[in-house]
Design a protein around this motif. Structure first.
Motif, short mmCIF file in Angstrom:
data_model
loop_
_atom_site.label_atom_id
_atom_site.label_comp_id
_atom_site.label_asym_id
_atom_site.label_seq_id
_atom_site.Cartn_x
_atom_site.Cartn_y
_atom_site.Cartn_z
N HIS A 72 1.43 64.56 -23.29
CA HIS A 72 2.43 63.87 -22.47
C HIS A 72 3.65 64.77 -22.41
O HIS A 72 4.38 64.93 -23.39
CB HIS A 72 2.77 62.52 -23.10
N LEU A 73 3.90 65.37 -21.24
CA LEU A 73 5.02 66.29 -21.04
C LEU A 73 6.19 65.54 -20.42
O LEU A 73 6.05 64.95 -19.34
CB LEU A 73 4.59 67.44 -20.13
N VAL A 74 7.32 65.55 -21.12
CA VAL A 74 8.51 64.85 -20.63
C VAL A 74 9.72 65.79 -20.70
O VAL A 74 10.01 66.36 -21.75
CB VAL A 74 8.82 63.58 -21.46
N LEU A 75 10.39 65.94 -19.56
CA LEU A 75 11.64 66.67 -19.47
C LEU A 75 12.68 65.76 -18.83
O LEU A 75 12.35 64.95 -17.96
CB LEU A 75 11.48 67.92 -18.59
N LYS A 76 13.92 65.89 -19.27
CA LYS A 76 15.00 65.05 -18.74
C LYS A 76 16.02 65.96 -18.05
O LYS A 76 16.38 67.01 -18.58
CB LYS A 76 15.66 64.29 -19.89
N LYS A 107 4.61 69.06 -9.31
CA LYS A 107 5.36 68.41 -8.23
C LYS A 107 5.18 66.89 -8.14
O LYS A 107 6.16 66.17 -7.99
CB LYS A 107 5.02 69.07 -6.90
N PRO A 108 3.95 66.35 -8.26
CA PRO A 108 3.81 64.89 -8.16
C PRO A 108 4.52 64.12 -9.28
O PRO A 108 4.73 62.92 -9.16
CB PRO A 108 2.30 64.66 -8.25
N PHE A 109 4.93 64.80 -10.33
CA PHE A 109 5.54 64.15 -11.49
C PHE A 109 7.04 64.38 -11.58
O PHE A 109 7.68 63.97 -12.53
CB PHE A 109 4.85 64.64 -12.78
N ILE A 110 7.62 65.08 -10.59
CA ILE A 110 9.05 65.40 -10.58
C ILE A 110 9.83 64.26 -9.94
O ILE A 110 9.48 63.79 -8.86
CB ILE A 110 9.32 66.71 -9.81
N GLN A 111 10.89 63.84 -10.63
CA GLN A 111 11.82 62.86 -10.10
C GLN A 111 13.23 63.39 -10.32
O GLN A 111 13.42 64.39 -11.01
CB GLN A 111 11.63 61.51 -10.78
N ASN A 116 7.83 63.54 -15.81
CA ASN A 116 7.05 62.70 -16.71
C ASN A 116 5.58 62.86 -16.33
O ASN A 116 5.10 62.20 -15.42
CB ASN A 116 7.50 61.25 -16.62
N MET A 117 4.89 63.74 -17.04
CA MET A 117 3.49 64.06 -16.76
C MET A 117 2.65 63.49 -17.90
O MET A 117 2.66 64.03 -19.01
CB MET A 117 3.34 65.58 -16.64
N GLN A 118 1.95 62.40 -17.64
CA GLN A 118 1.23 61.67 -18.67
C GLN A 118 0.12 62.48 -19.33
O GLN A 118 0.01 62.50 -20.54
CB GLN A 118 0.62 60.39 -18.08
N ASP A 119 -0.74 63.12 -18.55
CA ASP A 119 -1.92 63.79 -19.09
C ASP A 119 -2.00 65.23 -18.61
O ASP A 119 -2.77 65.56 -17.72
CB ASP A 119 -3.19 63.05 -18.66
N ALA A 120 -1.21 66.10 -19.23
CA ALA A 120 -1.23 67.52 -18.90
C ALA A 120 -2.31 68.21 -19.73
O ALA A 120 -2.28 68.16 -20.96
CB ALA A 120 0.13 68.15 -19.17
N GLU A 121 -3.24 68.85 -19.05
CA GLU A 121 -4.37 69.50 -19.71
C GLU A 121 -4.06 70.99 -19.89
O GLU A 121 -3.72 71.68 -18.94
CB GLU A 121 -5.63 69.33 -18.86
N LEU A 122 -4.18 71.47 -21.16
CA LEU A 122 -3.97 72.87 -21.48
C LEU A 122 -4.98 73.28 -22.55
O LEU A 122 -5.33 72.48 -23.41
CB LEU A 122 -2.58 73.11 -22.07
N PRO A 123 -5.42 74.54 -22.54
CA PRO A 123 -6.26 75.02 -23.63
C PRO A 123 -5.41 75.18 -24.91
O PRO A 123 -4.18 75.23 -24.82
CB PRO A 123 -6.77 76.37 -23.14
N PRO A 124 -6.03 75.24 -26.08
CA PRO A 124 -5.26 75.44 -27.32
C PRO A 124 -4.46 76.74 -27.26
O PRO A 124 -4.91 77.74 -26.70
CB PRO A 124 -6.33 75.51 -28.41
N GLY A 125 -3.25 76.72 -27.82
CA GLY A 125 -2.40 77.91 -27.87
C GLY A 125 -0.94 77.55 -27.73
O GLY A 125 -0.57 76.37 -27.68
N ASP A 126 -0.10 78.57 -27.68
CA ASP A 126 1.35 78.41 -27.50
C ASP A 126 1.72 78.94 -26.13
O ASP A 126 1.34 80.06 -25.77
CB ASP A 126 2.12 79.18 -28.57
N TYR A 127 2.48 78.15 -25.37
CA TYR A 127 2.80 78.49 -23.98
C TYR A 127 4.30 78.38 -23.74
O TYR A 127 4.88 77.31 -23.88
CB TYR A 127 2.06 77.56 -23.02
N THR A 128 4.92 79.50 -23.39
CA THR A 128 6.34 79.52 -23.07
C THR A 128 6.51 79.20 -21.59
O THR A 128 5.91 79.85 -20.73
CB THR A 128 6.95 80.89 -23.41
#
Length: 152
Positions: A72-76, A107-111, A116-128
């Motif tokens: 769950h990716l959330v930015l304010k 884009k569909p999650f930008i307000q 607020n992106m509920q289900d962001a899929e990423l492979p294991p690792g660290d991402y800057t």
């Protein structure tokens, strides 16, 4: 005969709809396996600016720790001086060589108040990731953060 045909057609459409909407919802791919394998950026990454600024602020809210995917990716977003955030100005970049533009995926999650992106899929690792925004007065704001995705 027509009635039987129509009933069969309705039944087929309901069955197709059941396949489309059954099971858990599919997560949105934020970063692909191939993108995750790209080399890290060369050189220094620009840090936060110092001083008193009137430009908008991007605050990374979650996830706070290493989590599994999907996450769950959330930015304010915060603006100052009566200005409003321009949602059309938001740019999201995965910092790699070359950088990967994630804006269309997010884009569909930008307000106006954030992402607020509920289900962001990423492979294991660290991402800057870098997020750039502008307010209605054209002032820029930037945040750089690291998503830590644990192996499944």
């Amino acid at each position: 005969m027509k009635r039987t045909f129509l009933l069969g057609l309705v039944a087929a459409n309901l069955l197709a709809a059941g396949f489309l909407f059954s099971g858990p919802s599919r997560a949105t791919q934020l970063i692909t396996e191939d993108e995750a394998k790209l080399p890290p950026p060369k050189g220094a990454i620009a840090a936060d600016r110092r001083g008193i600024l009137r430009g908008p602020k991007v605050e990374f809210v979650s996830p706070s720790d290493s989590v599994g995917s999907p996450l769950h990716l959330v930015l304010k977003f915060d603006s100052y001086g009566g200005a409003k955030i321009d949602p059309g100005s938001v740019k999201v970049m995965f910092l790699r060589t070359p950088n990967v533009d994630l804006t269309a995926r997010v884009k569909p999650f930008i307000q106006a108040d954030g992402i607020n992106m509920q289900d962001a899929e990423l492979p294991p690792g660290d991402y800057t990731v870098r997020v750039d925004i502008k307010d209605s007065d054209g002032r820029p704001g930037t945040a750089i953060f690291t998503l830590k995705v644990a192996p499944k």
